[in-house]
Design a protein around this motif. Structure first.
Motif, PDB file in Angstrom:
ATOM      1  N   GLU A   1     -18.216 -45.968  18.382  1.00 33.06           N
ATOM      2  CA  GLU A   1     -17.829 -45.243  20.219  1.00 33.06           C
ATOM      3  C   GLU A   1     -19.899 -45.297  20.472  1.00 33.06           C
ATOM      4  OE1 GLU A   1     -14.290 -43.487  21.370  1.00 33.06           O
ATOM      5  OE2 GLU A   1     -15.366 -42.525  21.113  1.00 33.06           O
ATOM      6  N   LEU A   2     -20.275 -44.020  19.835  1.00 34.43           N
ATOM      7  CA  LEU A   2     -21.708 -44.205  20.192  1.00 34.43           C
ATOM      8  C   LEU A   2     -22.114 -45.503  19.998  1.00 34.43           C
ATOM      9  CD1 LEU A   2     -24.202 -42.445  20.971  1.00 34.43           C
ATOM     10  CD2 LEU A   2     -24.059 -41.514  18.383  1.00 34.43           C
ATOM     11  N   ALA A   3     -22.233 -46.088  18.815  1.00 35.74           N
ATOM     12  CA  ALA A   3     -23.076 -47.491  18.478  1.00 35.74           C
ATOM     13  C   ALA A   3     -22.383 -48.519  19.580  1.00 35.74           C
ATOM     14  CB  ALA A   3     -22.685 -47.727  17.033  1.00 35.74           C
ATOM     15  N   LYS A   4     -21.524 -48.489  19.929  1.00 29.19           N
ATOM     16  CA  LYS A   4     -21.218 -49.401  21.188  1.00 29.19           C
ATOM     17  C   LYS A   4     -22.424 -48.441  22.820  1.00 29.19           C
ATOM     18  CE  LYS A   4     -17.701 -51.181  24.056  1.00 29.19           C
ATOM     19  NZ  LYS A   4     -16.685 -51.342  24.991  1.00 29.19           N
ATOM     20  N   PHE A   5     -22.312 -47.457  22.813  1.00 26.22           N
ATOM     21  CA  PHE A   5     -23.325 -47.354  24.567  1.00 26.22           C
ATOM     22  C   PHE A   5     -24.055 -47.041  24.159  1.00 26.22           C
ATOM     23  CE2 PHE A   5     -24.860 -44.098  26.511  1.00 26.22           C
ATOM     24  CZ  PHE A   5     -24.241 -44.211  27.835  1.00 26.22           C
ATOM     25  N   CYS A   6     -25.141 -47.577  22.608  1.00 27.44           N
ATOM     26  CA  CYS A   6     -26.767 -47.429  22.178  1.00 27.44           C
ATOM     27  C   CYS A   6     -26.745 -48.771  22.557  1.00 27.44           C
ATOM     28  CB  CYS A   6     -27.255 -47.410  20.747  1.00 27.44           C
ATOM     29  SG  CYS A   6     -26.621 -46.033  20.269  1.00 27.44           S
ATOM     30  N   LYS A   7     -25.602 -50.197  22.971  1.00 26.80           N
ATOM     31  CA  LYS A   7     -26.137 -51.346  22.597  1.00 26.80           C
ATOM     32  C   LYS A   7     -26.480 -51.426  24.575  1.00 26.80           C
ATOM     33  CE  LYS A   7     -23.690 -53.624  19.640  1.00 26.80           C
ATOM     34  NZ  LYS A   7     -22.703 -53.225  18.988  1.00 26.80           N
ATOM     35  N   HIS A   8     -26.515 -50.607  25.633  1.00 26.47           N
ATOM     36  CA  HIS A   8     -26.733 -50.875  27.107  1.00 26.47           C
ATOM     37  C   HIS A   8     -28.120 -50.748  27.151  1.00 26.47           C
ATOM     38  CE1 HIS A   8     -22.382 -50.640  28.327  1.00 26.47           C
ATOM     39  NE2 HIS A   8     -22.631 -49.349  27.534  1.00 26.47           N
ATOM     40  N   VAL A   9     -29.202 -49.891  26.116  1.00 30.27           N
ATOM     41  CA  VAL A   9     -30.903 -50.320  26.600  1.00 30.27           C
ATOM     42  C   VAL A   9     -30.930 -49.902  24.983  1.00 30.27           C
ATOM     43  CG1 VAL A   9     -30.784 -49.629  28.923  1.00 30.27           C
ATOM     44  CG2 VAL A   9     -31.104 -47.659  27.076  1.00 30.27           C
ATOM     45  N   PRO A  10     -32.455 -50.567  24.793  1.00 29.12           N
ATOM     46  CA  PRO A  10     -32.954 -50.008  23.482  1.00 29.12           C
ATOM     47  C   PRO A  10     -33.309 -48.442  23.571  1.00 29.12           C
ATOM     48  CG  PRO A  10     -34.338 -51.771  24.909  1.00 29.12           C
ATOM     49  CD  PRO A  10     -33.402 -51.179  25.734  1.00 29.12           C
ATOM     50  N   CYS A  11     -32.652 -47.740  22.537  1.00 29.21           N
ATOM     51  CA  CYS A  11     -33.455 -46.740  22.004  1.00 29.21           C
ATOM     52  C   CYS A  11     -32.958 -46.048  20.885  1.00 29.21           C
ATOM     53  CB  CYS A  11     -31.034 -46.118  22.520  1.00 29.21           C
ATOM     54  SG  CYS A  11     -30.319 -47.380  21.800  1.00 29.21           S
ATOM     55  N   LYS A  12     -33.311 -44.470  20.744  1.00 29.17           N
ATOM     56  CA  LYS A  12     -32.470 -43.933  19.613  1.00 29.17           C
ATOM     57  C   LYS A  12     -31.795 -42.731  19.620  1.00 29.17           C
ATOM     58  CE  LYS A  12     -37.086 -40.869  19.357  1.00 29.17           C
ATOM     59  NZ  LYS A  12     -37.848 -41.284  18.971  1.00 29.17           N
ATOM     60  N   VAL A  13     -31.227 -42.412  18.278  1.00 29.40           N
ATOM     61  CA  VAL A  13     -30.453 -41.081  18.184  1.00 29.40           C
ATOM     62  C   VAL A  13     -30.811 -39.816  17.306  1.00 29.40           C
ATOM     63  CG1 VAL A  13     -28.199 -40.374  17.771  1.00 29.40           C
ATOM     64  CG2 VAL A  13     -28.088 -42.701  18.474  1.00 29.40           C
ATOM     65  N   ASN A  14     -30.498 -38.364  18.080  1.00 30.58           N
ATOM     66  CA  ASN A  14     -31.070 -37.962  17.942  1.00 30.58           C
ATOM     67  C   ASN A  14     -30.022 -36.799  17.136  1.00 30.58           C
ATOM     68  OD1 ASN A  14     -34.208 -38.143  17.406  1.00 30.58           O
ATOM     69  ND2 ASN A  14     -34.291 -36.589  18.977  1.00 30.58           N
ATOM     70  N   ILE A  15     -29.499 -36.650  16.032  1.00 30.33           N
ATOM     71  CA  ILE A  15     -27.881 -36.190  16.237  1.00 30.33           C
ATOM     72  C   ILE A  15     -28.270 -34.510  15.604  1.00 30.33           C
ATOM     73  CG2 ILE A  15     -26.711 -34.912  13.920  1.00 30.33           C
ATOM     74  CD1 ILE A  15     -26.026 -38.884  13.561  1.00 30.33           C
ATOM     75  N   ILE A  16     -28.000 -33.910  15.974  1.00 29.81           N
ATOM     76  CA  ILE A  16     -28.993 -32.563  16.107  1.00 29.81           C
ATOM     77  C   ILE A  16     -28.014 -31.204  15.860  1.00 29.81           C
ATOM     78  CG2 ILE A  16     -29.417 -30.502  17.907  1.00 29.81           C
ATOM     79  CD1 ILE A  16     -30.195 -32.723  19.534  1.00 29.81           C
ATOM     80  N   GLU A  17     -28.229 -30.449  14.747  1.00 34.03           N
ATOM     81  CA  GLU A  17     -27.218 -29.699  14.026  1.00 34.03           C
ATOM     82  C   GLU A  17     -26.384 -28.887  15.315  1.00 34.03           C
ATOM     83  OE1 GLU A  17     -27.568 -27.540  10.045  1.00 34.03           O
ATOM     84  OE2 GLU A  17     -29.714 -28.259  10.850  1.00 34.03           O
ATOM     85  N   TYR A  18     -25.215 -28.067  14.882  1.00 35.62           N
ATOM     86  CA  TYR A  18     -24.797 -27.044  16.211  1.00 35.62           C
ATOM     87  C   TYR A  18     -25.286 -26.048  16.237  1.00 35.62           C
ATOM     88  CZ  TYR A  18     -22.156 -24.907  19.479  1.00 35.62           C
ATOM     89  OH  TYR A  18     -21.540 -23.846  20.526  1.00 35.62           O
ATOM     90  N   ASN A  19     -25.676 -24.910  17.136  1.00 38.82           N
ATOM     91  CA  ASN A  19     -25.581 -23.345  16.850  1.00 38.82           C
ATOM     92  C   ASN A  19     -24.995 -23.170  16.995  1.00 38.82           C
ATOM     93  OD1 ASN A  19     -28.486 -24.954  15.610  1.00 38.82           O
ATOM     94  ND2 ASN A  19     -28.738 -25.159  17.525  1.00 38.82           N
ATOM     95  N   PRO A  20     -24.254 -22.561  16.687  1.00 37.78           N
ATOM     96  CA  PRO A  20     -22.777 -21.619  16.878  1.00 37.78           C
ATOM     97  C   PRO A  20     -23.187 -20.409  18.067  1.00 37.78           C
ATOM     98  CG  PRO A  20     -22.620 -22.388  14.653  1.00 37.78           C
ATOM     99  CD  PRO A  20     -23.487 -22.117  15.461  1.00 37.78           C
ATOM    100  N   ILE A  21     -22.653 -19.995  18.890  1.00 38.67           N
ATOM    101  CA  ILE A  21     -22.893 -19.049  19.799  1.00 38.67           C
ATOM    102  C   ILE A  21     -21.639 -18.388  20.057  1.00 38.67           C
ATOM    103  CG2 ILE A  21     -24.738 -20.210  21.288  1.00 38.67           C
ATOM    104  CD1 ILE A  21     -22.656 -21.063  23.467  1.00 38.67           C
ATOM    105  N   GLU A  22     -21.799 -17.057  20.406  1.00 40.35           N
ATOM    106  CA  GLU A  22     -20.380 -15.953  21.339  1.00 40.35           C
ATOM    107  C   GLU A  22     -19.414 -16.761  21.565  1.00 40.35           C
ATOM    108  OE1 GLU A  22     -22.541 -12.409  21.958  1.00 40.35           O
ATOM    109  OE2 GLU A  22     -23.281 -12.737  19.769  1.00 40.35           O
ATOM    110  N   LEU A  23     -20.136 -17.233  22.852  1.00 40.90           N
ATOM    111  CA  LEU A  23     -18.962 -17.500  24.254  1.00 40.90           C
ATOM    112  C   LEU A  23     -18.441 -18.782  22.958  1.00 40.90           C
ATOM    113  CD1 LEU A  23     -21.820 -16.613  26.057  1.00 40.90           C
ATOM    114  CD2 LEU A  23     -19.825 -15.202  26.209  1.00 40.90           C
TER     115      LEU A  23
END
Length: 350
Positions: A279-301
């Motif tokens: 789904e992300l790859a499909k969304f990337c077709k709309h405009v020239p782009c790059k993807v940063n995959i970010i590690e999640y940092n858990p929070i207490e809430l």
């Protein structure tokens, strides 16, 4: 004269300052000198303005004030990241982060006191939005974080990201004015291309950035390329669907020719499957782009958990195989709650 009647001098444009000075019987060229003191040299006190006469400095003090942010406390992470809380003239507190890597020194700055967007995975989203920051308060964070970079690592800032507390596009005018002052030759003179503004996705304001033909980079916190999932974690998506965002991004790209960066946090058992990557790859077709995959940092809430390392790798590999430039960003400053999504005012007890 009580401070209530003093004007914050940094709220004035150069033209406004000129007309105020001529009202005071002063020559217009003085405005340029003062402007350089406040925006190029980041003066916080009229007495620092040594090329103005003492008489003029006293006159300025009677009419104007320089409200400035100050570092309240700083913590240094094991990986050299520095998180600071800044106290503003009205006692409100915001946070900013210096992220050093071998090839760059990045300041992560806030645009609002708190945030109104309630993204479920972000600590700032659990705070109320108290107010927008003024342009000079955003600028001050850059000046103070740059000083930390030079004092601690001997290297000035190379990059600025508007990824701290708040949604920059809901503080549009001040965000743009701060960038104008940071990039202006009579300001900090930084290149616009070294600045990235990150948004949770406000379609109408993304189009406005296109109309204003901005020169800085735009990043979109996407985190799901599927409306149903995105609605669950980012309530903003309900009024700004992926289709509306895609339309706004095409408009933005047509006017600026600036590629987009998508930020995508991979959550365990939520958006980390191959189907999500498709789904992300499909969304990337709309405009020239790059993807940063970010590690999640858990929070207490919140009860989100970071995806498994091999899942993240498989996800990134799939995107790369589709010809999408993909970076996996490891977390920085996690041990001091300075990492992405962790900024919320928690005072350390001494």
């Amino acid at each position: 004269m009580g401070t209530a009647t003093l004007t914050d001098i940094r709220s004035l444009t150069l033209e406004q300052l000129k007309s105020q000075l001529s009202e005071m019987g002063e020559q217009a060229f003085r405005a340029k000198q003062i402007y350089e003191w406040i925006w190029q040299k980041a003066a916080t006190d009229f007495d620092q303005m040594s090329n103005l006469s003492k008489v003029l400095r006293e006159k300025l003090k009677e009419r104007f004030i320089i409200n400035y942010a100050q570092v309240k406390q700083s913590q240094i992470s094991n990986d050299k990241t520095i998180k600071s809380s800044f106290v503003l003239f009205d006692g409100n507190i915001i946070e900013g982060v210096l992220i050093p890597t071998p090839d760059r020194m990045t300041a992560c700055v806030s645009s609002q006191v708190g945030c109104s967007l309630t993204c479920k995975f972000c600590a700032t989203g659990y705070m109320d939005r108290k107010r927008n920051l003024n342009a000079d308060e955003i600028y001050d964070q850059v000046v103070l974080i740059n000083k930390q970079a030079e004092d601690n690592y001997g290297i000035p800032l190379t990059n600025i990201v508007y990824m701290g507390m708040g949604e920059p596009l809901l503080n549009y005018a001040h965000t743009l004015k701060s960038i104008e002052r940071i990039t202006a030759p009579d300001g900090l003179n930084m290149a616009a291309k070294r600045i990235t503004v990150s948004t949770a996705g406000i379609a109408k304001m993304i189009k406005k950035l296109g109309d204003d033909q901005v020169r800085f980079n735009l990043a979109l916190s996407l985190h799901a390329a599927n409306d149903e999932k995105r609605n669950q974690i980012m309530p903003i998506n309900e009024q700004n669907s992926l289709e509306a965002l895609a339309d706004a991004l095409r408009y933005f790209y047509a006017r600026t020719k600036s590629p987009i960066t998508y930020e995508y946090i991979v959550f365990h058992h939520f958006n980390d499957e191959l189907q999500d990557a498709k789904e992300l790859a499909k969304f990337c077709k709309h405009v020239p782009c790059k993807v940063n995959i970010i590690e999640y940092n858990p929070i207490e809430l919140a009860d989100f958990v970071n995806a498994d390392v091999d899942k993240i790798e498989t996800f990134a590999e799939y995107l790369r195989a589709q010809g999408i430039v993909t970076n996996v960003r490891r977390s920085r400053g996690k041990d001091i709650d300075a990492a992405c999504g962790q900024l919320a005012i928690k005072e350390k007890s001494n």
